[in-house]
Design a protein around this motif. Structure first.
Motif, PDB file in Angstrom:
ATOM      1  N   TRP A   3       0.903  -1.016  -0.052  1.00 58.78           N
ATOM      2  CA  TRP A   3      -0.166   0.004   0.013  1.00 58.78           C
ATOM      3  C   TRP A   3       0.887   1.406  -0.065  1.00 58.78           C
ATOM      4  O   TRP A   3       0.062   2.405   0.028  1.00 58.78           O
ATOM      5  CB  TRP A   3      -1.013   0.199   1.190  1.00 58.78           C
ATOM      6  CG  TRP A   3      -1.505  -1.243   1.316  1.00 58.78           C
ATOM      7  CD1 TRP A   3      -1.358  -2.162   2.442  1.00 58.78           C
ATOM      8  CD2 TRP A   3      -2.478  -2.077   0.615  1.00 58.78           C
ATOM      9  NE1 TRP A   3      -2.086  -3.256   2.406  1.00 58.78           N
ATOM     10  CE2 TRP A   3      -3.033  -3.128   1.227  1.00 58.78           C
ATOM     11  CE3 TRP A   3      -2.993  -1.580  -0.484  1.00 58.78           C
ATOM     12  CZ2 TRP A   3      -3.718  -4.006   0.722  1.00 58.78           C
ATOM     13  CZ3 TRP A   3      -3.917  -2.721  -1.168  1.00 58.78           C
ATOM     14  CH2 TRP A   3      -4.294  -3.859  -0.439  1.00 58.78           C
TER      15      TRP A   3
ATOM     16  N   ARG B   8       2.624   2.661   2.441  1.00 62.08           N
ATOM     17  CA  ARG B   8       1.976   3.248   3.375  1.00 62.08           C
ATOM     18  C   ARG B   8       3.220   3.228   4.463  1.00 62.08           C
ATOM     19  O   ARG B   8       3.605   2.221   4.779  1.00 62.08           O
ATOM     20  CB  ARG B   8       0.881   2.640   3.983  1.00 62.08           C
ATOM     21  CG  ARG B   8       0.289   3.389   5.244  1.00 62.08           C
ATOM     22  CD  ARG B   8      -1.172   2.794   5.563  1.00 62.08           C
ATOM     23  NE  ARG B   8      -1.667   3.252   6.722  1.00 62.08           N
ATOM     24  CZ  ARG B   8      -1.305   2.903   8.005  1.00 62.08           C
ATOM     25  NH1 ARG B   8      -0.619   1.833   8.214  1.00 62.08           N
ATOM     26  NH2 ARG B   8      -1.727   3.340   9.163  1.00 62.08           N
TER      27      ARG B   8
ATOM     28  N   TRP C  38       2.401   8.075   0.390  1.00 63.32           N
ATOM     29  CA  TRP C  38       1.651   6.707  -0.266  1.00 63.32           C
ATOM     30  C   TRP C  38       1.825   7.403  -1.864  1.00 63.32           C
ATOM     31  O   TRP C  38       1.984   6.331  -2.869  1.00 63.32           O
ATOM     32  CB  TRP C  38       0.230   6.416  -0.050  1.00 63.32           C
ATOM     33  CG  TRP C  38      -0.908   7.175  -0.473  1.00 63.32           C
ATOM     34  CD1 TRP C  38      -1.335   8.251   0.358  1.00 63.32           C
ATOM     35  CD2 TRP C  38      -1.525   7.137  -1.618  1.00 63.32           C
ATOM     36  NE1 TRP C  38      -2.321   8.781  -0.546  1.00 63.32           N
ATOM     37  CE2 TRP C  38      -2.253   8.197  -1.622  1.00 63.32           C
ATOM     38  CE3 TRP C  38      -1.450   6.438  -2.814  1.00 63.32           C
ATOM     39  CZ2 TRP C  38      -3.187   8.580  -2.546  1.00 63.32           C
ATOM     40  CZ3 TRP C  38      -2.351   6.704  -3.692  1.00 63.32           C
ATOM     41  CH2 TRP C  38      -3.374   7.774  -3.934  1.00 63.32           C
TER      42      TRP C  38
ATOM     43  N   ARG D 149      -6.589   2.277   3.165  1.00 60.82           N
ATOM     44  CA  ARG D 149      -5.475   2.078   2.543  1.00 60.82           C
ATOM     45  C   ARG D 149      -5.823   1.031   1.426  1.00 60.82           C
ATOM     46  O   ARG D 149      -4.711   0.926   0.232  1.00 60.82           O
ATOM     47  CB  ARG D 149      -4.367   1.443   3.267  1.00 60.82           C
ATOM     48  CG  ARG D 149      -4.715   0.057   3.889  1.00 60.82           C
ATOM     49  CD  ARG D 149      -3.485  -0.351   4.836  1.00 60.82           C
ATOM     50  NE  ARG D 149      -3.863  -1.964   5.309  1.00 60.82           N
ATOM     51  CZ  ARG D 149      -4.548  -2.080   6.314  1.00 60.82           C
ATOM     52  NH1 ARG D 149      -4.973  -1.049   7.127  1.00 60.82           N
ATOM     53  NH2 ARG D 149      -4.679  -3.223   6.826  1.00 60.82           N
ATOM     54  N   TRP D 150      -6.721   0.311   1.171  1.00 55.39           N
ATOM     55  CA  TRP D 150      -6.958  -0.648  -0.102  1.00 55.39           C
ATOM     56  C   TRP D 150      -7.318   0.585  -1.161  1.00 55.39           C
ATOM     57  O   TRP D 150      -7.231  -0.103  -2.368  1.00 55.39           O
ATOM     58  CB  TRP D 150      -8.061  -1.592   0.221  1.00 55.39           C
ATOM     59  CG  TRP D 150      -7.530  -2.675   0.920  1.00 55.39           C
ATOM     60  CD1 TRP D 150      -6.494  -2.731   1.922  1.00 55.39           C
ATOM     61  CD2 TRP D 150      -8.368  -3.892   1.326  1.00 55.39           C
ATOM     62  NE1 TRP D 150      -6.717  -4.142   2.891  1.00 55.39           N
ATOM     63  CE2 TRP D 150      -7.583  -4.716   2.253  1.00 55.39           C
ATOM     64  CE3 TRP D 150      -9.591  -4.496   0.932  1.00 55.39           C
ATOM     65  CZ2 TRP D 150      -7.866  -5.914   2.772  1.00 55.39           C
ATOM     66  CZ3 TRP D 150     -10.066  -5.806   1.456  1.00 55.39           C
ATOM     67  CH2 TRP D 150      -9.125  -6.412   2.456  1.00 55.39           C
TER      68      TRP D 150
ATOM     69  N   SER E  96      -4.401   3.776  -2.546  1.00 55.66           N
ATOM     70  CA  SER E  96      -3.396   2.841  -3.190  1.00 55.66           C
ATOM     71  C   SER E  96      -3.014   2.987  -4.780  1.00 55.66           C
ATOM     72  O   SER E  96      -3.962   3.495  -5.415  1.00 55.66           O
ATOM     73  CB  SER E  96      -3.806   1.586  -2.726  1.00 55.66           C
ATOM     74  OG  SER E  96      -4.688   0.910  -3.318  1.00 55.66           O
TER      75      SER E  96
END
Length: 326
Positions: free
Chosen positions: A115, A117, A125, A177-178, A181
């Motif tokens: 991700w 992150r 990101w 975060r999915w 991304s």
């Protein structure tokens, strides 16, 4: 000879300030609506990157990927050093510092690889996702499948909206975060920018300025309506229309904004503003805590203005040291 698109630089300048508004929102309902409208910014940056990557050879794309990766790694290191310094000044233990800097524990590496992150610099990101976009583009160029990948655009954007804004309808709550991304935001907008470039070269784009202005206005209005109807704070359908409409407008009116201060900021400063505005926000928070204003309405009103001005000033200072010229 390279021909500048002044309108794209104008939009980049506006998007840089929009990102600041997302992370330093104004108070109340107007602030929330302004934050929602500002969500067009990151998709627009991906669109622009994809547009200028179209039909470039792998050597050019590789150099861009390496450049972004270096910025990404350097910026992440600075954010972690800032966090470590803050924690050390509080006289906490090394073990406590490690737990603070790496709250995901053993998931730190998967979070980074899947991700892009990082705990201390979550906004970066975008940089990691852009590196992935360039790597994906290199694979497409080598396999001559650029155009075959365009079917991913509607599929991934539909998945983004369905799993994000539409999660209340499908009854499935997925981690943000999915959605925020490379997979569901970076790649589809990057490919969309490439599609725009390919269609423009073939002179297959029929774009009417009046209709595009209407699309942008409708996108912003729809975004406000979506914001008021839900608690969702990521990509809206209106954000998609706004970003796409602004980008298309830049293709029809490339000289719009020529000579404007915001255009110059977009061309020279937008990347550095994106990298460092969150660090400047953290510094502003320290100042406001020191003077006893943190959390007040005055603090919320002043923060986006101060961070915006400081971001431009810092970017210009970096340009001086790196000798960047227009």
């Amino acid at each position: 000879m390279k021909v500048k698109n002044h309108c794209l630089n104008l939009w980049k300048g506006a998007a840089a300030f929009a990102v600041i508004l997302i992370h330093c929102p104004l108070p109340g309902a107007p602030g929330r609506m302004g934050e929602a409208v500002a969500r067009f910014a990151v998709p627009l940056f991906f669109l622009i990157s994809g547009y200028f990557a179209c039909d470039r050879d792998t050597g050019v794309i590789r150099r861009r990927a390496v450049h972004i990766f270096r910025l990404y790694v350097g910026a992440v290191a600075v954010y972690y050093l800032w966090a470590a310094a803050q924690y050390a000044l509080s006289q906490h233990t090394f073990v406590g510092m490690a737990a603070k800097l790496f709250p995901e524990g053993g998931r730190t590496v998967p979070e980074l690889l899947l991700w892009n992150r990082t705990a201390m610099a979550p906004h970066l990101w975008f940089m990691g996702a852009l590196v992935y976009c360039y790597l994906f583009d290199m694979v497409l160029v080598r396999t001559r499948r650029e155009e075959k990948a365009y079917w991913l655009i509607p599929v991934l954007l539909a998945a983004n909206l369905l799993l994000g804004e539409g999660r209340g309808l499908i009854g499935v709550a997925v981690p943000v975060r999915w959605i925020r991304s490379f997979w569901l935001t970076g790649l589809p907008f990057f490919l969309w920018g490439s599609w725009f470039a390919r269609q423009a070269k073939r002179e297959k784009l029929v774009l009417h300025t009046g209709w595009l202005v209407a699309i942008v206005a409708a996108g912003m209005l729809l975004t406000v309506m979506e914001c008021r109807m839900t608690d969702y704070r990521e990509l809206y359908l209106g954000s998609l229309l706004t970003a796409g409409g602004l980008f298309a407008l830049a293709l029809t009116s490339p000289d719009f904004g020529k000579g404007a201060v915001l255009t110059r900021i977009g061309e020279r400063d937008s990347a550095q503003m994106y990298l460092w505005h969150l660090l400047l926000r953290k510094m502003a928070a320290v100042i406001f805590r020191t003077v006893g204003l943190y959390g007040t309405t005055a603090c919320q009103m002043l923060t986006p203005f101060l961070v915006g001005v400081a971001s431009v000033a810092l970017a210009e200072l970096i340009n001086v040291f790196t000798k960047k010229e227009v």
